[in-house]
Design a protein around this motif. Structure first.
Motif, short mmCIF file in Angstrom:
data_model
loop_
_atom_site.label_atom_id
_atom_site.label_comp_id
_atom_site.label_asym_id
_atom_site.label_seq_id
_atom_site.Cartn_x
_atom_site.Cartn_y
_atom_site.Cartn_z
N MET A 1 25.15 39.96 33.97
CA MET A 1 25.95 40.69 34.84
C MET A 1 25.57 40.51 36.23
N GLU A 2 26.27 40.29 37.23
CA GLU A 2 25.75 39.76 38.57
C GLU A 2 26.43 40.87 39.51
N LEU A 3 25.87 40.59 40.66
CA LEU A 3 26.53 41.67 41.76
C LEU A 3 28.09 41.00 42.03
N ASN A 4 28.32 39.88 42.06
CA ASN A 4 29.64 39.33 42.12
C ASN A 4 30.88 40.00 41.19
N ASP A 5 30.41 40.26 39.68
CA ASP A 5 31.26 41.05 38.93
C ASP A 5 31.54 42.35 39.34
N LEU A 6 30.36 43.10 39.55
CA LEU A 6 30.59 44.33 40.22
C LEU A 6 31.32 44.65 41.53
N LEU A 7 31.38 43.77 42.21
CA LEU A 7 32.13 43.70 43.63
C LEU A 7 33.51 43.40 43.29
N ARG A 8 33.81 42.46 42.28
CA ARG A 8 35.19 42.12 41.87
C ARG A 8 35.77 43.21 41.38
N ILE A 9 35.10 43.97 40.36
CA ILE A 9 35.74 44.98 39.60
C ILE A 9 36.05 46.32 40.81
N ALA A 10 35.04 46.55 41.52
CA ALA A 10 35.16 47.42 42.50
C ALA A 10 36.42 47.28 43.60
N GLY A 11 36.43 45.92 43.76
CA GLY A 11 37.43 45.69 44.76
C GLY A 11 39.01 45.80 44.10
N ILE A 12 39.01 45.33 42.86
CA ILE A 12 40.30 45.47 42.10
C ILE A 12 40.64 47.05 41.87
N GLY A 13 39.46 47.67 41.73
CA GLY A 13 39.81 49.28 41.47
C GLY A 13 40.24 49.85 42.64
N LEU A 14 39.71 49.40 43.71
CA LEU A 14 40.23 50.07 44.96
C LEU A 14 41.69 49.63 45.48
N VAL A 15 42.09 48.56 45.33
CA VAL A 15 43.37 48.14 45.43
C VAL A 15 44.19 48.73 44.51
N LEU A 16 44.17 48.72 43.07
CA LEU A 16 44.95 49.49 42.22
C LEU A 16 44.82 51.11 42.46
N GLY A 17 43.92 51.64 43.06
CA GLY A 17 43.68 52.86 43.40
C GLY A 17 44.77 53.21 44.62
N PHE A 18 44.62 52.44 45.67
CA PHE A 18 45.65 52.59 46.64
C PHE A 18 46.98 52.44 46.42
N LEU A 19 47.51 51.37 45.62
CA LEU A 19 48.69 51.18 44.97
C LEU A 19 49.01 52.28 44.23
N HIS A 20 48.34 52.87 43.32
CA HIS A 20 48.50 53.83 42.62
C HIS A 20 48.99 55.29 43.44
N VAL A 21 48.23 55.41 44.50
CA VAL A 21 48.56 56.65 45.39
C VAL A 21 49.89 56.46 46.16
N PHE A 22 50.10 55.27 46.40
CA PHE A 22 51.17 54.70 47.28
C PHE A 22 52.55 54.83 46.47
N PHE A 23 52.61 54.52 45.19
CA PHE A 23 53.69 54.71 44.17
C PHE A 23 53.80 56.09 44.00
N GLU A 24 52.71 56.96 43.80
CA GLU A 24 52.69 58.39 43.62
C GLU A 24 53.60 59.04 44.85
N GLN A 25 53.20 58.48 46.10
CA GLN A 25 53.72 59.24 47.14
C GLN A 25 55.25 58.81 47.34
N THR A 26 55.60 57.75 47.07
CA THR A 26 56.85 57.19 47.18
C THR A 26 57.93 57.80 46.06
#
Length: 69
Positions: A1-26
């Motif tokens: 497991m490398e740092l790139n793997d963790l950063l990729r998962i964190a980035g995808i998690g942030l994008v999915l989190g923002f989209l989740h909040v956006f869809f909940e608000q709309t």
């Protein structure tokens, strides 16, 4: 497991989190649930991959340890 793997998962998690909040608000709760479901499946698959790497490294360590004795 490398740092790139963790950063990729964190980035995808942030994008999915923002989209989740956006869809909940709309008011698009079905999109929000579908997004949550897809994110859960993705993270579960990544965790299985990390566990496979972890257990292979543990097995390699025990093989090394048995050769050292």
């Amino acid at each position: 497991m490398e740092l790139n793997d963790l950063l990729r998962i964190a980035g995808i998690g942030l994008v999915l989190g923002f989209l989740h909040v956006f869809f909940e608000q709309t008011g698009k709760k079905e999109f929000s649930f579908f997004l949550f479901f897809v994110a859960y499946i993705y993270i579960a698959a990544e965790m299985l991959r990390f566990l496979r790497i972890f257990f292979s490294e543990i097995a390699e360590f025990f093989q090394w340890l048995s050769l050292a004795i």
